[in-house]
Design a protein around this motif. Structure first.
Motif, PDB file in Angstrom:
ATOM      1  N   ARG A   1       3.282  -2.815  -3.074  1.00 22.32           N
ATOM      2  CA  ARG A   1       2.317  -3.445  -2.162  1.00 22.32           C
ATOM      3  C   ARG A   1       2.845  -4.802  -1.715  1.00 22.32           C
ATOM      4  O   ARG A   1       3.269  -5.609  -2.547  1.00 22.32           O
TER       5      ARG A   1
ATOM      6  N   ASP B   1      -4.382  -9.105  -5.072  1.00 21.82           N
ATOM      7  CA  ASP B   1      -4.182  -8.260  -3.887  1.00 21.82           C
ATOM      8  C   ASP B   1      -3.909  -9.095  -2.638  1.00 21.82           C
ATOM      9  O   ASP B   1      -3.836  -8.567  -1.538  1.00 21.82           O
TER      10      ASP B   1
ATOM     11  N   TYR C   1       5.634  -9.343  -3.277  1.00 21.39           N
ATOM     12  CA  TYR C   1       5.223  -7.953  -3.394  1.00 21.39           C
ATOM     13  C   TYR C   1       4.821  -7.704  -4.846  1.00 21.39           C
ATOM     14  O   TYR C   1       5.211  -8.444  -5.751  1.00 21.39           O
ATOM     15  N   SER C   2       4.063  -6.644  -5.054  1.00 18.54           N
ATOM     16  CA  SER C   2       3.857  -6.195  -6.431  1.00 18.54           C
ATOM     17  C   SER C   2       4.095  -4.693  -6.484  1.00 18.54           C
ATOM     18  O   SER C   2       3.969  -3.985  -5.474  1.00 18.54           O
ATOM     19  N   THR C   3       4.468  -4.238  -7.652  1.00 19.50           N
ATOM     20  CA  THR C   3       4.721  -2.823  -7.860  1.00 19.50           C
ATOM     21  C   THR C   3       4.193  -2.441  -9.231  1.00 19.50           C
ATOM     22  O   THR C   3       4.098  -3.292 -10.120  1.00 19.50           O
ATOM     23  N   ALA C   4       3.842  -1.179  -9.388  1.00 18.69           N
ATOM     24  CA  ALA C   4       3.542  -0.703 -10.735  1.00 18.69           C
ATOM     25  C   ALA C   4       4.814  -0.823 -11.575  1.00 18.69           C
ATOM     26  O   ALA C   4       5.928  -0.830 -11.037  1.00 18.69           O
TER      27      ALA C   4
ATOM     28  N   SER D   1     -11.011  -1.081   0.461  1.00 17.97           N
ATOM     29  CA  SER D   1      -9.571  -1.077   0.224  1.00 17.97           C
ATOM     30  C   SER D   1      -9.172  -2.270  -0.627  1.00 17.97           C
ATOM     31  O   SER D   1      -9.670  -3.373  -0.443  1.00 17.97           O
TER      32      SER D   1
ATOM     33  N   PRO E   1      -1.066  -1.599   2.679  1.00 12.22           N
ATOM     34  CA  PRO E   1       0.162  -0.869   2.409  1.00 12.22           C
ATOM     35  C   PRO E   1       1.364  -1.727   2.772  1.00 12.22           C
ATOM     36  O   PRO E   1       1.241  -2.708   3.485  1.00 12.22           O
TER      37      PRO E   1
ATOM     38  N   ARG F   1       1.739  -4.071 -13.973  1.00 15.90           N
ATOM     39  CA  ARG F   1       2.388  -4.307 -12.680  1.00 15.90           C
ATOM     40  C   ARG F   1       3.361  -5.478 -12.772  1.00 15.90           C
ATOM     41  O   ARG F   1       3.339  -6.262 -13.740  1.00 15.90           O
TER      42      ARG F   1
ATOM     43  N   SER G   1       6.458   2.490  -8.756  1.00 13.74           N
ATOM     44  CA  SER G   1       5.618   3.126  -7.736  1.00 13.74           C
ATOM     45  C   SER G   1       4.606   2.112  -7.193  1.00 13.74           C
ATOM     46  O   SER G   1       4.479   1.006  -7.706  1.00 13.74           O
ATOM     47  N   ASP G   2       3.886   2.528  -6.181  1.00 11.56           N
ATOM     48  CA  ASP G   2       2.779   1.750  -5.631  1.00 11.56           C
ATOM     49  C   ASP G   2       3.206   0.339  -5.214  1.00 11.56           C
ATOM     50  O   ASP G   2       2.613  -0.650  -5.637  1.00 11.56           O
TER      51      ASP G   2
ATOM     52  N   ASP H   1      -5.833  -3.023 -12.501  1.00 13.38           N
ATOM     53  CA  ASP H   1      -4.515  -3.640 -12.621  1.00 13.38           C
ATOM     54  C   ASP H   1      -4.272  -4.725 -11.590  1.00 13.38           C
ATOM     55  O   ASP H   1      -3.231  -5.336 -11.553  1.00 13.38           O
TER      56      ASP H   1
END
Lengths: 409, 183
Positions: free
Chosen positions: A390, A133, A380-383, A83, A87, A364, A387-388, A104
């Protein structure tokens, strides 16, 4: 409305009402209780040993047990997950790097953590880096706290935006990526100096000067990364305001260079008036061109949260991302057209998203999010399309000032 | 004076610590009361803060920072005290009809009632920022250090809390959030 109905005065007067003297019984209870408390060791038990002295062997035994269990787990089929990130809403599972990070999620994020020390006694702002991450977190051993830091374009150096030292004007500093070789750019002058971006070639910095008592020098500047060759880019037409309740610096806050280095983006803060000029300040995001004094606003006037200045150019030069308005992030073309929302699936409409920054490849965006019922902001991060989402950090502290850079060379 | 007392107290001098309690106790109590709006809980919070202060004092690296550090302990103690008694109860301390400050007070009885109600709606984090800013007069950067959040978060909390209090007084907030429309 006359002065007697000034709401700020009424609030202040109301707050001033109420008891102001600690009751003698409480005072005595405190001084009596300290006799039963051993400094450093916690509560002393009747037979003379502290609770902490029992904790140490217990912790050692627990550590042995954990290592044994972890070893068994890793040897089992359940211990081979690849992983790449938790989430949203889940705690970070591990500090070890993922086996196969998604393309990414390459690079490292530098950030500031508040209340970083384990106890309440250390520096309350810590400077950290982590993988994109959230794994591989490391604290940089810096001699100063800083209100934020930025990776140099090649990831080999960091910029401490504003070094905070008691009784001294703020100054930027640069250091190696691991926090060594810190050099405060200690220019002479009774003004506050902070820097908010590296030039694309890593040779220069985008900075601002602010002095509420002599605003004639206020504006955006650029200087070499060694602190020499300070050059003025803008004249701030909205100087700071000193009120009886608050002082508003009202500065132009530098945030980024364009990828080709010919333009820059900054946040122009305009103070409110009256006793509390901070309460009522507004801001606009401006874009300027190197060598030209005139700049253009790319956001509507009245942008309400100038305390969270951030606007970053996408690596392809097509967009500028900003936040600090609501539960959404925004992108706008550098000429101010085509403003769009990034529909991030924030946990609630009370969420407040701010200080976004692009990943090195522009796919991202990392940002701070403050939820209404949480004490501190998290990263946080996002596309880039929203979307996505995290969650990257989940420590019981506030994290902010994320800067996403390439992996150090 | 405080620095010398702090240095003595962190070496275990109980008399010096008692002097620190004398010096800072009133101010801490005033802050705690204004955050918690309850005399007993304020006393508990102050007591907790000072006991933690005594226990952890040897680890305080810079005695010059004692003030900020003590305020941090106090604010955190207020947070804990608030959450321990999450069901908010009314302080039954009776107020004279004309208010405790007499007829010259700027805040009328109606104002005080409205502010009390609005203040109770705030989270303890928002209350702390309001009290430290409006009552203590602490600079925002120092408040950020005390409450352990970014300066921007302090300003955001102050913005929202002050707006709520002003709204309770019937004052219009002229800082409406403009809607940014997608293209």
């Amino acid at each position: 409305m006359n002065d007697m109905r000034d709401p700020n005065l009424i609030i202040g007067a109301w707050l001033d009402e109420g008891p102001t003297e600690l009751p003698e019984t409480t005072r005595r209870a405190i001084t009596t209780s300290v006799r039963t408390l051993d400094q450093r060791r916690g509560v002393v038990l009747p037979w003379g040993r502290s609770i902490a002295s029992y904790a140490q062997p217990l912790l050692a035994a627990a550590a042995v047990l954990i290592v044994a269990v972890a070893g068994i787990y890793l040897l089992s089929p359940f211990g081979r997950s690849t992983s790449v990130g938790p989430p949203v809403g889940s705690p970070r599972a591990s500090d070890s790097p993922p086996a196969n990070p998604a393309p990414d999620l390459v690079g490292r994020i530098a950030f500031t953590r508040y209340d970083a020390d384990v106890g309440p006694l250390g520096p309350n702002m810590g400077t950290f880096t982590m993988n994109a991450d959230g794994s591989g977190e490391q604290q940089l051993d810096l001699p100063f706290a800083s209100d934020g830091l930025l990776w140099s374009p090649d990831g080999s150096r960091i910029l401490l935006q504003r070094v905070l030292r008691d009784g001294q004007r703020s100054r930027p500093a640069v250091a190696d990526a691991d926090g060594s070789n810190v050099e405060v750019l200690d220019l002479e002058g009774a003004f506050d100096l902070g820097c908010g971006a590296w030039s694309p070639d890593g040779q220069r910095l985008l900075c601002s000067v602010a002095d509420v008592d002599d605003p004639s020098s206020d504006g955006i500047y650029t200087m070499a990364a060694d602190g020499t060759d300070l050059q003025r880019l803008t004249v701030d037409p909205f100087p700071g305001v000193r009120g009886s309740i608050s002082t508003c610096l009202g500065q132009d806050a530098p945030t980024d260079f364009s990828p080709d280095g010919t333009q820059f983006v900054f946040v122009r803060v305009m103070c409110g008036s009256g006793d509390d000029p901070v309460d009522g300040q507004t801001a606009e995001i401006h874009v300027g061109t190197i060598g030209e004094r005139e700049t253009r606003a790319i956001t509507i006037p009245g942008f309400p949260h100038p305390q969270l200045p951030s606007a970053h150019w996408s690596p392809d030069g097509q967009w500028i991302v900003f936040g600090g308005v609501s539960h959404l992030l925004y992108v706008v073309r550098p000429d101010g057209t085509d403003r769009q929302t990034i529909q991030v699936s924030a946990p609630s409409f009370d969420a407040f998203l701010y200080r976004p920054d692009w990943s090195p490849d522009g796919s991202r965006i990392v940002f701070s999010m403050q939820l209404q019922d949480e004490t501190g902001s998290e990263l946080y991060s996002t596309a880039a399309d929203g979307s996505d989402l995290r969650r990257i950090t989940s420590a019981p502290f506030a994290e902010d000032y994320a800067s996403w850079g390439p992996a150090a060379p | 004076m405080t620095v010398a007392l702090v240095e003595r107290a962190r070496n275990g001098d109980e008399a010096a610590f008692a002097e620190l309690v004398d010096l800072h106790g009133d101010r801490c109590y005033a802050i705690a009361y204004r955050i918690l709006r309850d005399v007993e809980r304020a006393q508990d919070a102050v007591q907790q803060a000072f006991l933690l202060c005594w226990r952890e004092l040897p680890k305080l690296r810079d005695p010059e920072r004692f003030g900020v550090w003590l305020h941090r302990l106090l604010v955190n103690a207020c947070y804990e005290e608030y959450r321990r008694h999450k069901r908010w109860t009314t302080n039954i301390r009776a107020l004279p009809l004309e208010g405790p400050e007499g007829p010259d007070s700027i805040a009328s009885v109606a104002d005080r009632h409205a502010l009390e109600q609005a203040f109770r709606e705030l989270t303890p984090e928002h209350r702390a920022v309001v009290v430290l800013h409006h009552h203590v007069g602490m600079p925002l950067a120092t408040i950020a250090e005390v409450v352990g959040v970014p300066l921007g978060t302090v300003k955001s909390r102050l913005f929202h809390a002050t707006r709520n209090l002003r709204t309770a007084l019937g004052a219009d907030s002229d800082i409406d959030v403009p809607e940014v429309r997608p293209a």
